[in-house]
Design a protein around this motif. Structure first.
Motif, PDB file in Angstrom:
ATOM      1  N   LEU A 123     -60.035  26.125  66.046  1.00 31.54           N
ATOM      2  CA  LEU A 123     -60.498  27.430  66.535  1.00 31.54           C
ATOM      3  C   LEU A 123     -60.977  28.347  65.413  1.00 31.54           C
ATOM      4  O   LEU A 123     -61.131  29.548  65.623  1.00 31.54           O
ATOM      5  N   ASP A 124     -61.227  27.823  64.240  1.00 36.90           N
ATOM      6  CA  ASP A 124     -61.644  28.675  63.124  1.00 36.90           C
ATOM      7  C   ASP A 124     -62.887  29.488  63.440  1.00 36.90           C
ATOM      8  O   ASP A 124     -63.021  30.642  63.006  1.00 36.90           O
ATOM      9  N   ASP A 125     -63.823  28.883  64.194  1.00 37.53           N
ATOM     10  CA  ASP A 125     -65.083  29.571  64.489  1.00 37.53           C
ATOM     11  C   ASP A 125     -65.082  30.255  65.846  1.00 37.53           C
ATOM     12  O   ASP A 125     -66.131  30.652  66.353  1.00 37.53           O
ATOM     13  N   HIS A 126     -63.897  30.426  66.452  1.00 35.59           N
ATOM     14  CA  HIS A 126     -63.763  31.197  67.687  1.00 35.59           C
ATOM     15  C   HIS A 126     -63.480  32.655  67.330  1.00 35.59           C
ATOM     16  O   HIS A 126     -62.958  32.953  66.250  1.00 35.59           O
ATOM     17  N   PRO A 127     -63.797  33.605  68.225  1.00 32.96           N
ATOM     18  CA  PRO A 127     -63.471  35.008  67.943  1.00 32.96           C
ATOM     19  C   PRO A 127     -61.968  35.207  67.824  1.00 32.96           C
ATOM     20  O   PRO A 127     -61.187  34.620  68.578  1.00 32.96           O
ATOM     21  N   VAL A 128     -61.552  36.033  66.874  1.00 31.86           N
ATOM     22  CA  VAL A 128     -60.144  36.378  66.782  1.00 31.86           C
ATOM     23  C   VAL A 128     -59.781  37.222  68.001  1.00 31.86           C
ATOM     24  O   VAL A 128     -60.585  38.040  68.474  1.00 31.86           O
ATOM     25  N   VAL A 129     -58.580  37.024  68.532  1.00 28.66           N
ATOM     26  CA  VAL A 129     -58.095  37.793  69.682  1.00 28.66           C
ATOM     27  C   VAL A 129     -56.696  38.317  69.373  1.00 28.66           C
ATOM     28  O   VAL A 129     -56.171  38.098  68.285  1.00 28.66           O
ATOM     29  N   PRO A 163     -69.128  37.983  66.488  1.00 28.61           N
ATOM     30  CA  PRO A 163     -67.804  38.606  66.459  1.00 28.61           C
ATOM     31  C   PRO A 163     -67.027  38.097  65.250  1.00 28.61           C
ATOM     32  O   PRO A 163     -67.325  37.023  64.713  1.00 28.61           O
ATOM     33  N   VAL A 164     -66.038  38.845  64.811  1.00 28.81           N
ATOM     34  CA  VAL A 164     -65.174  38.398  63.726  1.00 28.81           C
ATOM     35  C   VAL A 164     -64.400  37.165  64.193  1.00 28.81           C
ATOM     36  O   VAL A 164     -63.802  37.173  65.273  1.00 28.81           O
ATOM     37  N   THR A 165     -64.426  36.122  63.396  1.00 29.50           N
ATOM     38  CA  THR A 165     -63.800  34.853  63.777  1.00 29.50           C
ATOM     39  C   THR A 165     -62.369  34.764  63.249  1.00 29.50           C
ATOM     40  O   THR A 165     -61.941  35.542  62.392  1.00 29.50           O
ATOM     41  N   ASN A 166     -61.662  33.760  63.743  1.00 30.30           N
ATOM     42  CA  ASN A 166     -60.317  33.504  63.238  1.00 30.30           C
ATOM     43  C   ASN A 166     -60.329  33.226  61.742  1.00 30.30           C
ATOM     44  O   ASN A 166     -59.447  33.691  61.014  1.00 30.30           O
ATOM     45  N   ALA A 167     -61.316  32.480  61.272  1.00 27.12           N
ATOM     46  CA  ALA A 167     -61.397  32.174  59.845  1.00 27.12           C
ATOM     47  C   ALA A 167     -61.611  33.441  59.025  1.00 27.12           C
ATOM     48  O   ALA A 167     -60.996  33.630  57.968  1.00 27.12           O
ATOM     49  N   GLN A 168     -62.476  34.323  59.492  1.00 22.06           N
ATOM     50  CA  GLN A 168     -62.725  35.576  58.771  1.00 22.06           C
ATOM     51  C   GLN A 168     -61.496  36.470  58.768  1.00 22.06           C
ATOM     52  O   GLN A 168     -61.157  37.090  57.756  1.00 22.06           O
TER      53      GLN A 168
END
Length: 371
Positions: A179-185, A100-105
């Motif tokens: 949370l950089d590598d968590h999915p963006v929500v 999934p697109v991450t927070n960093a992306q």
């Protein structure tokens, strides 16, 4: 409690309800995202349904996998009626994000474009007559765990939190530290499409998404086989305990988890199941088309319903179009929402962001293109 004004809303794992405009209970179905201030509510809905983006660039292929496509059996007969009937479809080859697109992306996208998400923009009072003034502020839906057993109704665990957005996943006092590598929500369908267009990609169709999630296991109920927890192992980030008040977090995660925390499926894709729901490009319809018996007539690259008929006819108020969500989330549980499966699908309003919905992208493969 006296109801001042009612708005319909829905979140994955439950049914449509009516919510009040009281703080902590207002859903953002009336919100206008990046299009606030550009017209009335119907105009806002149309803008969200048909966003205008810059011409796509060449797809950023890093972190994408090439799937050959093919025929598979879509749907399930064992769980929820909207997943029926099982039917054969075929999809062409395509590229899909491994994660999934991450927070960093997403942060990189925002820095590059100055994009402002739906949840970050306050609505104009003149566009929404009757809305309480104290609720005309940016915000989004956040899961708040009850302290004890509650009736199984959405208003007991979903709260409209002022200041909640992708940078502040649980509200203004939170941030993305760690949370950089968590999915963006807290992204709406139009937010996801804006990112995809910038990256030279698009959102997957429901058929593409389900084909990818199955990982080559045609007819298996789960992305890893026919058992939810093979040999007692957790294969995805979903709820352990009695939802919504008891979260034992036996898998180590109370909310989202870093992408890739669990083993990839047969195609090498991670987090297709659990963690966060994912947007697709298909408009929702309550069920699949009937199986075509002749092999020559199997649908190729099928699409969902039409926008005009995707809203929930049972609700009052504006008819908000709904897209298909796939994959389930960390809030899916054995006692409430067993949608941590490739066939699972759920309708969600295009203007509603939450703390458990993200997305990933796909890209078309040009004939003769080298990969």
């Amino acid at each position: 409690m006296e109801l001042d004004i009612l708005f319909p809303f829905a979140t994955p794992g439950g049914t449509w309800n009516m919510a009040t405009t009281t703080p902590g209970g207002l859903p953002p179905a009336w919100r206008a995202g990046s299009f606030v201030g550009r017209g009335n509510l119907q105009g806002v809905i149309m803008a969200l349904a048909h966003p205008v983006h810059r011409a796509p660039s060449v797809p950023q292929k890093n972190n994408m996998l090439h799937l050959e496509g093919g025929m598979f059996r879509m749907g399930s007969e064992r769980f929820y009626p909207e997943e029926q009937p099982v039917h054969r479809v075929r999809v062409d080859p395509f590229l899909i994000d491994r994660t999934p697109v991450t927070n960093a992306q997403f942060a990189h996208f925002v820095r590059a474009t100055g994009y402002v998400t739906f949840a970050e923009i306050p609505p104009r009072a003149e566009d929404y007559p009757g809305a309480l003034p104290e609720m005309l502020y940016p915000g989004s839906l956040v899961f708040v765990q009850p302290s004890g057993p509650v009736p199984m109704q959405l208003e007991h665990w979903w709260r409209f939190v002022l200041g909640a957005d992708w940078r502040h996943p649980t509200g203004p006092g939170s941030d993305l530290q760690g949370l950089d590598d968590h999915p963006v929500v807290h992204v709406t369908a139009s937010d996801a499409e804006a990112y995809a267009a910038w990256a030279g990609k698009r959102l997957p169709t429901e058929a593409e998404w389900e084909f990818a999630a199955r990982g080559g296991l045609d007819q298996a109920e789960y992305a890893w086989g026919d058992f939810l927890e093979p040999a007692g192992h957790y294969m995805a980030n979903y709820w352990q305990g009695r939802f919504p008040h008891e979260n034992t977090a036996e898998d180590g995660f109370e909310r989202t988890s870093p992408v890739g925390s669990y083993a990839p499926n047969g195609y090498g894709l991670v987090d297709m199941i659990g963690n966060t729901w994912e947007w697709t490009s298909d408009w929702y319809r309550p069920g699949h088309t009937v199986e075509v018996q002749k092999a020559c007539c199997v649908p190729v690259n099928p699409r969902g319903g039409c926008m005009e008929q995707s809203h929930d006819p049972r609700t009052a108020g504006p008819a908000i179009p709904r897209r298909v969500l796939k994959g389930g989330s960390h809030l899916c549980a054995m006692n409430y929402c067993q949608r941590y499966r490739p066939a699972a699908r759920y309708p969600h309003p295009i203007d509603t962001s939450t703390s458990h919905i993200g997305f990933r992208c796909v890209a078309d493969i040009a004939p003769g293109a080298s990969l």
